[in-house]
Design an enzyme around this catalytic site. Sequence first.
Site, PDB file in Angstrom:
ATOM      1  N   ARG A  19      90.577 -34.156   7.594  1.00 58.51           N
ATOM      2  CA  ARG A  19      89.683 -33.676   8.805  1.00 58.51           C
ATOM      3  C   ARG A  19      89.673 -32.062   8.518  1.00 58.51           C
ATOM      4  O   ARG A  19      88.651 -31.391   8.931  1.00 58.51           O
ATOM      5  CB  ARG A  19      90.048 -34.080  10.049  1.00 58.51           C
ATOM      6  CG  ARG A  19      89.676 -35.533  10.443  1.00 58.51           C
ATOM      7  CD  ARG A  19      90.179 -35.939  11.625  1.00 58.51           C
ATOM      8  NE  ARG A  19      89.555 -37.239  12.084  1.00 58.51           N
ATOM      9  CZ  ARG A  19      88.652 -37.422  12.969  1.00 58.51           C
ATOM     10  NH1 ARG A  19      88.266 -36.531  13.598  1.00 58.51           N
ATOM     11  NH2 ARG A  19      88.251 -38.840  13.129  1.00 58.51           N
TER      12      ARG A  19
ATOM     13  N   TYR B 295      74.889 -25.550  14.300  1.00 55.67           N
ATOM     14  CA  TYR B 295      74.563 -24.495  15.221  1.00 55.67           C
ATOM     15  C   TYR B 295      76.054 -24.214  16.071  1.00 55.67           C
ATOM     16  O   TYR B 295      76.892 -24.875  15.956  1.00 55.67           O
ATOM     17  CB  TYR B 295      73.788 -25.291  16.508  1.00 55.67           C
ATOM     18  CG  TYR B 295      74.243 -26.757  16.959  1.00 55.67           C
ATOM     19  CD1 TYR B 295      74.041 -27.732  16.212  1.00 55.67           C
ATOM     20  CD2 TYR B 295      74.989 -26.784  18.065  1.00 55.67           C
ATOM     21  CE1 TYR B 295      74.425 -29.143  16.608  1.00 55.67           C
ATOM     22  CE2 TYR B 295      75.378 -28.132  18.615  1.00 55.67           C
ATOM     23  CZ  TYR B 295      75.157 -29.190  17.796  1.00 55.67           C
ATOM     24  OH  TYR B 295      75.693 -30.184  18.246  1.00 55.67           O
TER      25      TYR B 295
HETATM   26  O1  76R Z   1      88.592 -39.393  19.981  1.00 55.52           O
HETATM   27  C1  76R Z   1      88.459 -38.608  18.859  1.00 55.52           C
HETATM   28  O2  76R Z   1      88.508 -39.008  17.665  1.00 55.52           O
HETATM   29  C2  76R Z   1      87.543 -37.288  19.139  1.00 55.52           C
HETATM   30  C3  76R Z   1      87.495 -36.585  18.008  1.00 55.52           C
HETATM   31  C4  76R Z   1      86.826 -35.378  18.162  1.00 55.52           C
HETATM   32  C5  76R Z   1      87.242 -33.908  18.800  1.00 55.52           C
HETATM   33  C6  76R Z   1      88.810 -33.574  19.105  1.00 55.52           C
HETATM   34  C7  76R Z   1      85.380 -35.453  18.096  1.00 55.52           C
HETATM   35  C8  76R Z   1      84.465 -36.321  17.487  1.00 55.52           C
HETATM   36  N1  76R Z   1      84.787 -34.061  18.324  1.00 55.52           N
HETATM   37  C9  76R Z   1      85.869 -33.332  18.887  1.00 55.52           C
HETATM   38  C10 76R Z   1      86.087 -31.996  18.974  1.00 55.52           C
HETATM   39 MN1  76R Z   1      83.166 -33.369  18.436  1.00 55.52          MN
HETATM   40  N2  76R Z   1      81.017 -32.486  18.440  1.00 55.52           N
HETATM   41  C11 76R Z   1      80.676 -31.558  18.927  1.00 55.52           C
HETATM   42  C12 76R Z   1      79.212 -31.358  18.876  1.00 55.52           C
HETATM   43  O3  76R Z   1      75.952 -31.106  20.867  1.00 55.52           O
HETATM   44  C13 76R Z   1      77.056 -30.997  21.331  1.00 55.52           C
HETATM   45  O4  76R Z   1      76.754 -31.628  22.610  1.00 55.52           O
HETATM   46  C14 76R Z   1      78.088 -30.853  21.015  1.00 55.52           C
HETATM   47  C15 76R Z   1      78.359 -30.595  19.474  1.00 55.52           C
HETATM   48  C16 76R Z   1      78.881 -32.685  18.227  1.00 55.52           C
HETATM   49  C17 76R Z   1      77.225 -33.082  17.965  1.00 55.52           C
HETATM   50  C18 76R Z   1      80.012 -33.367  17.780  1.00 55.52           C
HETATM   51  C19 76R Z   1      79.941 -34.498  17.123  1.00 55.52           C
HETATM   52  N3  76R Z   1      83.597 -31.581  19.198  1.00 55.52           N
HETATM   53  C20 76R Z   1      84.938 -30.908  19.342  1.00 55.52           C
HETATM   54  C21 76R Z   1      85.011 -29.748  19.925  1.00 55.52           C
HETATM   55  C22 76R Z   1      86.382 -28.861  20.117  1.00 55.52           C
HETATM   56  C23 76R Z   1      86.305 -29.053  21.696  1.00 55.52           C
HETATM   57  C24 76R Z   1      87.735 -28.635  22.061  1.00 55.52           C
HETATM   58  O5  76R Z   1      88.431 -28.640  21.218  1.00 55.52           O
HETATM   59  O6  76R Z   1      87.679 -28.204  23.334  1.00 55.52           O
HETATM   60  C25 76R Z   1      83.640 -29.298  19.831  1.00 55.52           C
HETATM   61  C26 76R Z   1      82.966 -28.029  20.452  1.00 55.52           C
HETATM   62  C27 76R Z   1      82.757 -30.509  19.439  1.00 55.52           C
HETATM   63  C28 76R Z   1      81.411 -30.391  19.558  1.00 55.52           C
HETATM   64  N4  76R Z   1      82.356 -35.172  17.566  1.00 55.52           N
HETATM   65  C29 76R Z   1      82.990 -36.293  17.279  1.00 55.52           C
HETATM   66  C30 76R Z   1      81.058 -35.471  17.100  1.00 55.52           C
HETATM   67  C31 76R Z   1      81.061 -36.640  16.395  1.00 55.52           C
HETATM   68  C32 76R Z   1      79.813 -37.383  15.629  1.00 55.52           C
HETATM   69  C33 76R Z   1      82.465 -37.312  16.544  1.00 55.52           C
HETATM   70  C34 76R Z   1      82.721 -38.431  15.912  1.00 55.52           C
HETATM   71  C35 76R Z   1      83.237 -38.501  14.452  1.00 55.52           C
HETATM   72  C36 76R Z   1      84.254 -39.065  14.020  1.00 55.52           C
HETATM   73  O7  76R Z   1      85.263 -39.565  14.721  1.00 55.52           O
HETATM   74  O8  76R Z   1      84.720 -38.649  12.987  1.00 55.52           O
END
Ligand code: 76R
Length: 250
Positions: A131, A145
């Site tokens: 990851r 974005y």
């Molecule tokens: O339970 C888990 O596995 C959560 C894993 C995960 C984290 C820690 C995760 C999963 N994200 C994480 C962190 Mn995300 N993500 C975004 C956006 O447009 C929006 O509303 C937000 C933009 C998208 C589209 C997206 C997609 N994620 C983060 C963080 C850091 C926040 C912090 O640390 O405070 C941000 C800013 C963020 C934003 N996220 C996923 C996705 C997708 C598709 C997943 C699942 C993918 C996967 O499990 O591999």
Amino acid sequence: MSEPSQTLDGWFCLHDLRKIDWSSWKQVPEEERQAMVNEFIRLLETWQTIEEEETGSYALYTVVGHKADIIMVNLRDSINELNAIEQEFNKLRLADYTMQTYSYLSVVEQGNYTPPKDGSDPLDNPNMRDRIYPILPKWEHICFYPMDKKREGEDNWYSLPLEKRVELMKAHGMTGRKYAGKIKQIISGSTGLDDWEWGVTLFAHEALQFKKLIYEMRFDEVSARYGEFGSFYVGNILNNEHIHPFFQTN
Ligand code: 76R
């Protein structure tokens, strides 16, 4: 006071967006244009070698609309290497016909909201390593974005207790996981590195999936209440065989 969550940080990341000065490019004789494109392809081949060696990764896509014509994404161990890549591109003759309309510096990050309970090093887990040192997928479309988490009155992400942030991120992850196989996300942290707090880079086989996922996420509390977003850059893959046709003008 609220405590920061731990992050695992991997490769540094540079998004480099260029617009092409097509009217000047068209003035260049065909043979010279071909030679300049070949020079660019040779640079890309060095990125491909690094990717095969798993010491970095890259993505090259077009950008649809006025904001840019191409987006180059590179992942490396240091910002020195990223800077060198940027300058190497700038020194290509082709670069004289491009303008950098946007760029973004960040570091691939995994929010370690749920660290291993046995106290082991999360980096012992190969999934975790993949990851933060990801090989970028060569899927059909990209969507990039930048975003922030809000700091306004009652809606201040940074003053929420850690348990609340864990809960909200869990719900976020559940929405995201519904898109497994359809969207691949790379989250990169940019606090102290660039103007926003995160870069969101998504890859999809179908562009419509970007809209579906991002729309659905808008209703998750973490996005609805705390998310603030920059400009969106969306485009199509530029594989080696697409490059000559892309730069062809007649
Ligand atoms: O339970 C888990 O596995 C959560 C894993 C995960 C984290 C820690 C995760 C999963 N994200 C994480 C962190 Mn995300 N993500 C975004 C956006 O447009 C929006 O509303 C937000 C933009 C998208 C589209 C997206 C997609 N994620 C983060 C963080 C850091 C926040 C912090 O640390 O405070 C941000 C800013 C963020 C934003 N996220 C996923 C996705 C997708 C598709 C997943 C699942 C993918 C996967 O499990 O591999």
